[in-house]
Design a protein around this motif. Structure first.
Motif, mmCIF file in Angstrom:
data_model
loop_
_atom_site.group_PDB
_atom_site.id
_atom_site.type_symbol
_atom_site.label_atom_id
_atom_site.label_comp_id
_atom_site.label_asym_id
_atom_site.label_seq_id
_atom_site.Cartn_x
_atom_site.Cartn_y
_atom_site.Cartn_z
ATOM 1 N N MET A 1 3.946 4.215 -7.840
ATOM 2 C CA MET A 1 3.870 3.151 -8.585
ATOM 3 C C MET A 1 3.692 1.997 -7.997
ATOM 4 S SD MET A 1 3.678 3.982 -11.511
ATOM 5 C CE MET A 1 3.808 2.669 -12.417
ATOM 6 N N LYS A 2 4.080 1.704 -6.719
ATOM 7 C CA LYS A 2 3.786 0.346 -5.850
ATOM 8 C C LYS A 2 2.348 -0.075 -5.879
ATOM 9 C CE LYS A 2 8.119 0.425 -3.063
ATOM 10 N NZ LYS A 2 8.706 0.446 -2.002
ATOM 11 N N SER A 3 1.607 1.184 -5.593
ATOM 12 C CA SER A 3 0.101 1.065 -5.467
ATOM 13 C C SER A 3 -0.500 0.794 -6.590
ATOM 14 C CB SER A 3 -0.414 2.481 -4.770
ATOM 15 O OG SER A 3 -0.056 2.428 -3.667
ATOM 16 N N ASP B 1 1.026 -0.879 -9.383
ATOM 17 C CA ASP B 1 1.204 -2.033 -9.596
ATOM 18 C C ASP B 1 0.821 -2.994 -8.779
ATOM 19 O OD1 ASP B 1 3.027 -1.210 -11.459
ATOM 20 O OD2 ASP B 1 5.061 -1.440 -10.329
ATOM 21 N N PHE B 2 0.508 -3.008 -7.593
ATOM 22 C CA PHE B 2 -0.121 -3.668 -6.539
ATOM 23 C C PHE B 2 -1.523 -4.103 -6.942
ATOM 24 C CE2 PHE B 2 -3.275 -3.893 -3.106
ATOM 25 C CZ PHE B 2 -2.825 -5.084 -2.354
ATOM 26 N N ASP B 3 -2.282 -2.964 -7.415
ATOM 27 C CA ASP B 3 -3.678 -3.223 -7.962
ATOM 28 C C ASP B 3 -3.537 -4.031 -9.267
ATOM 29 O OD1 ASP B 3 -4.873 -1.660 -5.921
ATOM 30 O OD2 ASP B 3 -5.017 0.127 -6.874
ATOM 31 N N LYS B 4 -2.999 -3.801 -9.882
ATOM 32 C CA LYS B 4 -2.984 -4.701 -11.060
ATOM 33 C C LYS B 4 -2.479 -6.251 -10.929
ATOM 34 C CE LYS B 4 -0.586 -5.084 -15.640
ATOM 35 N NZ LYS B 4 0.004 -6.577 -15.380
ATOM 36 N N GLY C 1 1.510 -5.986 -1.257
ATOM 37 C CA GLY C 1 0.796 -5.300 -0.065
ATOM 38 C C GLY C 1 1.630 -5.335 1.284
ATOM 39 N N GLY C 2 2.327 -6.519 1.588
ATOM 40 C CA GLY C 2 3.141 -6.264 2.751
ATOM 41 C C GLY C 2 3.956 -5.479 2.705
ATOM 42 N N ASP C 3 4.822 -5.260 1.459
ATOM 43 C CA ASP C 3 5.861 -4.092 1.651
ATOM 44 C C ASP C 3 5.366 -2.866 2.080
ATOM 45 O OD1 ASP C 3 7.690 -6.032 1.001
ATOM 46 O OD2 ASP C 3 7.496 -5.677 -1.337
ATOM 47 N N ILE C 4 3.915 -2.485 1.212
ATOM 48 C CA ILE C 4 3.289 -1.237 1.387
ATOM 49 C C ILE C 4 2.868 -1.135 2.871
ATOM 50 C CG2 ILE C 4 1.316 0.386 0.884
ATOM 51 C CD1 ILE C 4 1.284 -1.326 -1.823
ATOM 52 N N LEU C 5 2.211 -2.027 3.470
ATOM 53 C CA LEU C 5 1.888 -2.077 4.921
ATOM 54 C C LEU C 5 3.192 -1.938 5.791
ATOM 55 C CD1 LEU C 5 -0.974 -4.704 4.594
ATOM 56 C CD2 LEU C 5 -1.342 -2.451 4.930
ATOM 57 N N ALA C 6 4.178 -2.400 5.503
ATOM 58 C CA ALA C 6 5.433 -2.246 6.481
ATOM 59 C C ALA C 6 5.598 -0.858 6.715
ATOM 60 C CB ALA C 6 6.417 -2.970 5.896
ATOM 61 N N LYS C 7 5.085 0.058 5.573
ATOM 62 C CA LYS C 7 5.396 1.566 5.796
ATOM 63 C C LYS C 7 4.045 2.061 6.363
ATOM 64 C CE LYS C 7 9.482 1.826 2.319
ATOM 65 N NZ LYS C 7 9.669 2.666 1.219
ATOM 66 N N GLU C 8 3.084 1.662 5.853
ATOM 67 C CA GLU C 8 1.699 2.335 6.329
ATOM 68 C C GLU C 8 0.820 1.233 6.822
ATOM 69 O OE1 GLU C 8 0.225 4.487 2.787
ATOM 70 O OE2 GLU C 8 2.296 3.909 1.885
#
Length: 270
Positions: free
Chosen positions: A100-102, A104-107, A122-129
Motif C-alpha cells: 500500500m505504500k507504493s 499511496d506514493f503514486d497517488k 518515497g524516501g521511506d521506500i528507498l530506505a528499505k529498497e
C-alpha cells in the motif's frame, strides 16, 4: 493502478504458503470467561474468518479484520495453532502495508502532486529498497518541479542521478507509466539534473539540458527548455570564452587568432 493491485495481490499471497492448519477450523477455543468484547475467543474467531473471507477479493477489509485480531493480547496459554494464526496475520499485514505504500506514493505524487509528502514516502521506500527504480524515476523526473524548495532540491537531484545511473547500467522497468516510456524517463531525468545544477555548474548542466531536448517528449517543444539552454550557454561556455577573449585580445589589434576566438564566441551566440 490495475497492475499495482495485482502486485499487492502477489505480495499478500506470498504469505499464503505458510497458512496455518487451523485456518479451516471454525472452532478456536480458549478457556476465558471474560466479557463479550472484541477479544473474546468467539469474536477473535469471527475476525479470523472475516479475514479469510476477504483476503483475496477485498484486502482492505481483510487488513482491518487482521488489525483488530492482532490488537487483542495473546492468551498466556496460547496454543501452537493460535500462534501460527498470529504469525500469519502479522506476515500478511506487513506485506499488505508495504504494498500500500507504493500505491499511496503514486497517488500522492502523480495525482495529488503533494511533492513534500511524496518525497517523504518515497524516501521511506528507498530506505528499505535503495535501488527501487520505479520510485527513483518517479521522484527524479518530477524533481525539476521542486526547484523552489531548497529542502527538496538536493534529494531530487540525488534521486535523478541515481535513476539515470541505474538506467545507463542496464536496469529497466516493465512498465514506465505514467511516463510514455524509457526515453521520456531519460529526458526528464536529464532535465531535472540540468535545471537543478544550472546555477552552480552551467557547463555540465548544458550537457544534460541538450540531451533532454533530443528525445520526442514535450520538453523538445517547450520554450522553457531552450531558455534554460540559453542561460547555460550564457553563464557557462559564453562567459568563459568571452572572459578569455577580453583578457587575451581586449584593446589589441586584430589577429588571425583573435578572429578565430571571436568567431567561436559568435557561434555560441548563434
Amino acid at each position: 493502478m490495475e497492475k499495482m493491485k495485482k502486485l499487492l495481490m502477489i505480495g499478500a499471497t506470498v504469505a499464503l504458503l505458510a497458512l496455518p492448519v487451523a485456518a479451516a477450523n471454525n472452532s478456536i477455543t480458549i478457556n476465558d470467561d471474560t466479557a463479550q468484547d472484541q477479544c473474546t475467543p468467539e469474536n477473535k474467531n469471527a475476525l479470523y474468518q472475516e479475514f479469510l473471507k476477504y483476503r483475496k477479493d477485498d484486502q482492505p477489509k481483510a487488513f482491518d479484520a487482521a488489525k483488530k485480531y492482532l490488537a487483542c493480547p495473546a492468551p498466556a496459554d496460547v496454543t501452537q495453532d493460535q500462534q501460527k494464526i498470529i504469525d500469519y496475520l502479522k506476515k500478511w499485514s506487513t506485506a499488505y502495508e508495504e504494498g500500500m505504500k507504493s500505491v499511496d506514493f503514486d497517488k500522492v505524487l502523480w495525482t495529488d502532486k503533494n511533492y513534500p509528502e511524496a518525497f517523504k514516502r518515497g524516501g521511506d521506500i528507498l530506505a528499505k529498497e535503495p535501488e527501487n527504480l520505479k520510485v527513483l524515476v518517479a521522484l527524479g523526473t518530477n524533481g525539476y518541479l521542486v526547484a523552489s524548495n531548497q529542502q527538496l532540491t538536493a534529494e531530487a537531484l540525488d534521486r535523478a542521478r541515481k535513476a539515470l545511473q541505474l538506467i545507463e547500467g542496464g536496469k529497466s522497468l516493465e512498465n514506465w507509466a505514467p511516463l510514455a516510456g524509457k526515453d521520456a524517463a531519460v529526458a526528464y531525468l536529464n532535465f531535472t539534473i540540468g535545471t537543478l545544477t544550472l546555477e552552480k555548474d552551467p557547463a555540465n548542466a548544458l550537457k544534460n539540458l541538450i540531451k533532454a531536448a533530443q528525445f520526442e517528449t514535450p520538453l523538445k517543444k517547450s520554450p522553457f527548455t531552450y531558455a534554460y539552454i540559453a542561460a547555460a550557454y550564457e553563464t557557462g561556455p559564453y562567459a568563459k570564452q568571452s572572459g578569455e577573449y577580453k583578457t587575451v585580445y581586449g584593446g589589441k589589434d586584430e589577429t588571425p587568432e583573435s578572429k578565430l576566438a571571436l568567431a567561436n564566441i559568435n557561434q555560441l551566440v548563434d
